[in-house]
Design a protein around this motif. Structure first.
Motif, PDB file in Angstrom:
ATOM      1  N   GLY A 244      -6.256 -10.125   5.471  1.00  0.00           N
ATOM      2  CA  GLY A 244      -5.198 -11.057   4.912  1.00  0.00           C
ATOM      3  C   GLY A 244      -4.748 -10.064   3.573  1.00  0.00           C
ATOM      4  O   GLY A 244      -5.147  -9.322   3.340  1.00  0.00           O
ATOM      5  N   GLU A 245      -4.182 -10.826   2.731  1.00  0.00           N
ATOM      6  CA  GLU A 245      -3.710 -10.418   1.484  1.00  0.00           C
ATOM      7  C   GLU A 245      -4.760 -10.047   0.579  1.00  0.00           C
ATOM      8  O   GLU A 245      -4.525  -8.885  -0.247  1.00  0.00           O
ATOM      9  CB  GLU A 245      -2.509 -11.615   0.671  1.00  0.00           C
ATOM     10  CG  GLU A 245      -1.965 -11.033  -0.497  1.00  0.00           C
ATOM     11  CD  GLU A 245      -1.195  -9.663  -0.134  1.00  0.00           C
ATOM     12  OE1 GLU A 245      -1.161  -8.779  -0.725  1.00  0.00           O
ATOM     13  OE2 GLU A 245      -0.625  -9.707   0.989  1.00  0.00           O
ATOM     14  N   PRO A 246      -5.851 -10.576   0.248  1.00  0.00           N
ATOM     15  CA  PRO A 246      -7.005 -10.105  -0.529  1.00  0.00           C
ATOM     16  C   PRO A 246      -7.387  -8.817   0.075  1.00  0.00           C
ATOM     17  O   PRO A 246      -7.792  -7.822  -0.823  1.00  0.00           O
ATOM     18  CB  PRO A 246      -8.010 -11.245  -0.218  1.00  0.00           C
ATOM     19  CG  PRO A 246      -7.128 -12.468   0.130  1.00  0.00           C
ATOM     20  CD  PRO A 246      -6.274 -11.965   1.024  1.00  0.00           C
ATOM     21  N   GLU A 247      -7.645  -8.658   1.483  1.00  0.00           N
ATOM     22  CA  GLU A 247      -8.263  -7.418   1.973  1.00  0.00           C
ATOM     23  C   GLU A 247      -7.031  -6.401   1.801  1.00  0.00           C
ATOM     24  O   GLU A 247      -7.196  -4.905   1.387  1.00  0.00           O
ATOM     25  CB  GLU A 247      -8.220  -7.429   3.426  1.00  0.00           C
ATOM     26  CG  GLU A 247      -9.649  -8.306   3.703  1.00  0.00           C
ATOM     27  CD  GLU A 247      -9.407  -9.868   3.528  1.00  0.00           C
ATOM     28  OE1 GLU A 247     -10.366 -10.473   3.669  1.00  0.00           O
ATOM     29  OE2 GLU A 247      -8.030 -10.324   3.815  1.00  0.00           O
ATOM     30  N   ARG A 248      -5.772  -6.489   2.087  1.00  0.00           N
ATOM     31  CA  ARG A 248      -4.729  -5.578   1.840  1.00  0.00           C
ATOM     32  C   ARG A 248      -4.705  -5.141   0.193  1.00  0.00           C
ATOM     33  O   ARG A 248      -4.330  -4.148  -0.133  1.00  0.00           O
ATOM     34  CB  ARG A 248      -3.294  -6.367   2.013  1.00  0.00           C
ATOM     35  CG  ARG A 248      -2.190  -5.197   2.010  1.00  0.00           C
ATOM     36  CD  ARG A 248      -0.937  -6.391   2.085  1.00  0.00           C
ATOM     37  NE  ARG A 248      -0.453  -6.903   3.144  1.00  0.00           N
ATOM     38  CZ  ARG A 248      -0.018  -6.224   4.230  1.00  0.00           C
ATOM     39  NH1 ARG A 248       0.563  -5.072   3.982  1.00  0.00           N
ATOM     40  NH2 ARG A 248       0.051  -7.137   5.355  1.00  0.00           N
ATOM     41  N   SER A 249      -4.578  -6.079  -0.613  1.00  0.00           N
ATOM     42  CA  SER A 249      -4.927  -5.606  -1.917  1.00  0.00           C
ATOM     43  C   SER A 249      -6.063  -4.935  -2.529  1.00  0.00           C
ATOM     44  O   SER A 249      -5.971  -3.837  -3.206  1.00  0.00           O
ATOM     45  CB  SER A 249      -4.710  -7.055  -2.981  1.00  0.00           C
ATOM     46  OG  SER A 249      -3.629  -7.757  -2.664  1.00  0.00           O
ATOM     47  N   ARG A 250      -7.089  -5.103  -1.720  1.00  0.00           N
ATOM     48  CA  ARG A 250      -8.438  -4.258  -2.087  1.00  0.00           C
ATOM     49  C   ARG A 250      -8.245  -3.065  -1.643  1.00  0.00           C
ATOM     50  O   ARG A 250      -8.570  -1.879  -2.338  1.00  0.00           O
ATOM     51  CB  ARG A 250      -9.590  -5.246  -1.516  1.00  0.00           C
ATOM     52  CG  ARG A 250     -11.153  -4.333  -1.677  1.00  0.00           C
ATOM     53  CD  ARG A 250     -11.263  -4.152  -3.264  1.00  0.00           C
ATOM     54  NE  ARG A 250     -12.613  -3.775  -3.503  1.00  0.00           N
ATOM     55  CZ  ARG A 250     -12.894  -3.072  -4.630  1.00  0.00           C
ATOM     56  NH1 ARG A 250     -11.926  -3.058  -5.556  1.00  0.00           N
ATOM     57  NH2 ARG A 250     -14.144  -2.658  -4.649  1.00  0.00           N
ATOM     58  N   LEU A 251      -7.546  -2.792  -0.407  1.00  0.00           N
ATOM     59  CA  LEU A 251      -7.404  -1.731   0.164  1.00  0.00           C
ATOM     60  C   LEU A 251      -6.367  -0.651  -0.805  1.00  0.00           C
ATOM     61  O   LEU A 251      -6.644   0.411  -0.980  1.00  0.00           O
ATOM     62  CB  LEU A 251      -6.943  -1.616   1.613  1.00  0.00           C
ATOM     63  CG  LEU A 251      -6.828  -0.217   2.225  1.00  0.00           C
ATOM     64  CD1 LEU A 251      -8.129   0.578   2.441  1.00  0.00           C
ATOM     65  CD2 LEU A 251      -6.119  -0.521   3.736  1.00  0.00           C
ATOM     66  N   THR A 252      -5.152  -1.457  -1.060  1.00  0.00           N
ATOM     67  CA  THR A 252      -4.354  -0.617  -2.102  1.00  0.00           C
ATOM     68  C   THR A 252      -5.079  -0.118  -3.297  1.00  0.00           C
ATOM     69  O   THR A 252      -4.948   0.910  -3.744  1.00  0.00           O
ATOM     70  CB  THR A 252      -3.296  -1.769  -2.298  1.00  0.00           C
ATOM     71  OG1 THR A 252      -2.632  -2.007  -0.919  1.00  0.00           O
ATOM     72  CG2 THR A 252      -2.224  -1.045  -3.345  1.00  0.00           C
ATOM     73  N   GLU A 253      -5.954  -1.014  -3.736  1.00  0.00           N
ATOM     74  CA  GLU A 253      -6.523  -0.728  -5.070  1.00  0.00           C
ATOM     75  C   GLU A 253      -7.555   0.599  -4.865  1.00  0.00           C
ATOM     76  O   GLU A 253      -7.327   1.484  -5.813  1.00  0.00           O
ATOM     77  CB  GLU A 253      -7.365  -2.039  -5.515  1.00  0.00           C
ATOM     78  CG  GLU A 253      -8.169  -1.729  -6.827  1.00  0.00           C
ATOM     79  CD  GLU A 253      -9.151  -2.808  -7.127  1.00  0.00           C
ATOM     80  OE1 GLU A 253     -10.196  -2.563  -8.054  1.00  0.00           O
ATOM     81  OE2 GLU A 253      -8.949  -3.828  -6.530  1.00  0.00           O
ATOM     82  N   LEU A 254      -8.292   0.388  -3.872  1.00  0.00           N
ATOM     83  CA  LEU A 254      -9.290   1.742  -3.659  1.00  0.00           C
ATOM     84  C   LEU A 254      -8.620   2.833  -3.421  1.00  0.00           C
ATOM     85  O   LEU A 254      -9.331   3.982  -3.405  1.00  0.00           O
ATOM     86  CB  LEU A 254     -10.389   1.237  -2.792  1.00  0.00           C
ATOM     87  CG  LEU A 254     -11.267   0.290  -2.771  1.00  0.00           C
ATOM     88  CD1 LEU A 254     -12.224  -0.267  -1.672  1.00  0.00           C
ATOM     89  CD2 LEU A 254     -12.165   0.527  -4.226  1.00  0.00           C
ATOM     90  N   THR A 255      -7.329   2.764  -2.622  1.00  0.00           N
ATOM     91  CA  THR A 255      -6.824   4.078  -2.132  1.00  0.00           C
ATOM     92  C   THR A 255      -5.568   4.306  -3.205  1.00  0.00           C
ATOM     93  O   THR A 255      -4.555   4.929  -2.704  1.00  0.00           O
ATOM     94  CB  THR A 255      -6.216   3.829  -0.898  1.00  0.00           C
ATOM     95  OG1 THR A 255      -5.387   2.783  -0.485  1.00  0.00           O
ATOM     96  CG2 THR A 255      -7.622   3.600   0.111  1.00  0.00           C
ATOM     97  N   GLY A 256      -5.431   3.860  -4.218  1.00  0.00           N
ATOM     98  CA  GLY A 256      -4.342   4.272  -5.070  1.00  0.00           C
ATOM     99  C   GLY A 256      -4.030   5.751  -5.323  1.00  0.00           C
ATOM    100  O   GLY A 256      -2.989   5.972  -5.734  1.00  0.00           O
ATOM    101  N   GLY A 257      -5.217   6.476  -5.479  1.00  0.00           N
ATOM    102  CA  GLY A 257      -4.797   7.798  -5.622  1.00  0.00           C
ATOM    103  C   GLY A 257      -4.463   8.752  -4.516  1.00  0.00           C
ATOM    104  O   GLY A 257      -4.356   9.873  -4.583  1.00  0.00           O
ATOM    105  N   PHE A 258      -4.295   8.188  -3.334  1.00  0.00           N
ATOM    106  CA  PHE A 258      -4.076   8.833  -1.985  1.00  0.00           C
ATOM    107  C   PHE A 258      -2.613   9.144  -2.310  1.00  0.00           C
ATOM    108  O   PHE A 258      -1.599   8.577  -2.715  1.00  0.00           O
ATOM    109  CB  PHE A 258      -4.037   8.006  -0.949  1.00  0.00           C
ATOM    110  CG  PHE A 258      -5.548   7.743  -0.338  1.00  0.00           C
ATOM    111  CD1 PHE A 258      -6.670   8.016  -1.277  1.00  0.00           C
ATOM    112  CD2 PHE A 258      -5.923   7.386   0.976  1.00  0.00           C
ATOM    113  CE1 PHE A 258      -8.063   7.971  -0.785  1.00  0.00           C
ATOM    114  CE2 PHE A 258      -7.094   7.521   1.482  1.00  0.00           C
ATOM    115  CZ  PHE A 258      -8.196   7.633   0.408  1.00  0.00           C
TER     116      PHE A 258
END
Length: 294
Positions: free
Chosen positions: A39-53
């Protein structure tokens, strides 16, 4: 001239500014998908953790591929990532995978296998992975139960029976409380009469059950197949003809065990894993018997 057709993930790799980051992103999304719906919380968390990709493309196609458990895309991503990082270089990626796997406070059986796969893929031994997991998750990494062991399913059945027994005890206590206020000698005599009748019926039922069990035992004793029949059945389980050599038996067993081992079905749910476990145990028993008598 035919035009080569690329899969959605292959197209993403072709467009990616950094293919290893795209591959890592899919594998991390795979971890999320094995926790449950994304869902949106999981999507946001993945975006946060991979911001440097540095992949340079949208996240949505990656999440769609991960949600479908596209094993072809996952295998390709694993191959791409394996070429880029290995050994000590794999630690940052594994920390991200662990953080996503335990984000909701628990580690699913599927992600236990996924994390072990990722560590092995990137050349990180179990002894090296265990402290890495503990540092991120705050607890030890326990090996998942092996569904190919009969004890795994016996333990699950034992827990199910315990829950049923506890539920029955609660019902009995509730029934007892609902009748505790009833008084009167006539009512008590009526209840006693019913219990005596029920006890007689139960005793009769148990006696019939014992007699039926005894008859079934006698029939089973008379119908025990001769050793030759058991050998033919064991050969049939392994897909072999009578007279097969020990080498043919070993080859057939290895082929079938690899195809039906429950670990291959850990993403398909417990019912499928249970069925695979039963097939695997049948194959194993046939192999053990044939190796003893051949």
């Amino acid at each position: 001239m035919t035009i080569a057709r690329f899969s959605p993930f292959e197209l993403l790799l072709l467009k990616s500014r950094h293919q290893a980051d795209t591959a890592a992103l899919l594998l991390l999304a795979w971890v999320l998908a094995n926790r449950g719906p994304i869902g949106e919380p999981e999507r946001s968390r993945l975006t946060e953790l991979t911001g440097g990709f540095r992949h340079g493309h949208a996240l949505a196609p990656i999440l769609e591929i991960a949600a479908t458990q596209d094993l072809g895309a996952i295998q390709l991503a694993a191959e791409v990532l394996q070429k880029e990082i290995h050994g000590e270089q794999a630690a940052p990626f594994l920390r991200l995978a662990i953080a996503l796997a335990v984000e909701d406070g628990k580690l699913s059986m599927a992600n236990q296998h996924v994390l072990r796969f990722l560590a092995d893929l990137l050349g990180v031994s179990p002894g090296e992975f265990a402290p890495l997991f503990e540092a991120v998750a705050g607890r030890a990494f326990a090996d998942p139960d092996d569904p190919s062991r009969s004890g795994y399913w016996q333990a699950k059945e034992h827990r199910r029976r315990q829950r049923e027994q506890e539920s029955q005890r609660q019902d009995d206590r509730q029934h007892s409380r609902s009748h505790s206020g009833r008084e009167g000698s006539h009512r008590r005599k009526e209840e006693e009469s019913k219990w005596q009748q029920a006890g007689g019926r139960e005793q009769h039922r148990q006696e019939r059950y014992r007699q039926e069990q005894h008859r079934q035992h006698e029939r089973g004793a008379r119908q025990d197949p001769p050793p030759g029949d058991r050998t033919r059945r064991a050969l049939a389980v392994l897909g072999l003809e009578p007279g097969a050599s020990r080498s043919e038996i070993r080859h057939a067993y290895r082929r079938l065990a690899q195809a039906h081992h429950p670990d291959r079905f850990f993403n398909a749910g417990e019912a499928v894993m249970a069925s695979a476990s039963q097939r695997f145990q049948r194959i194993r028993r046939a192999y053990d018997y044939l190796m003893q008598v051949s």
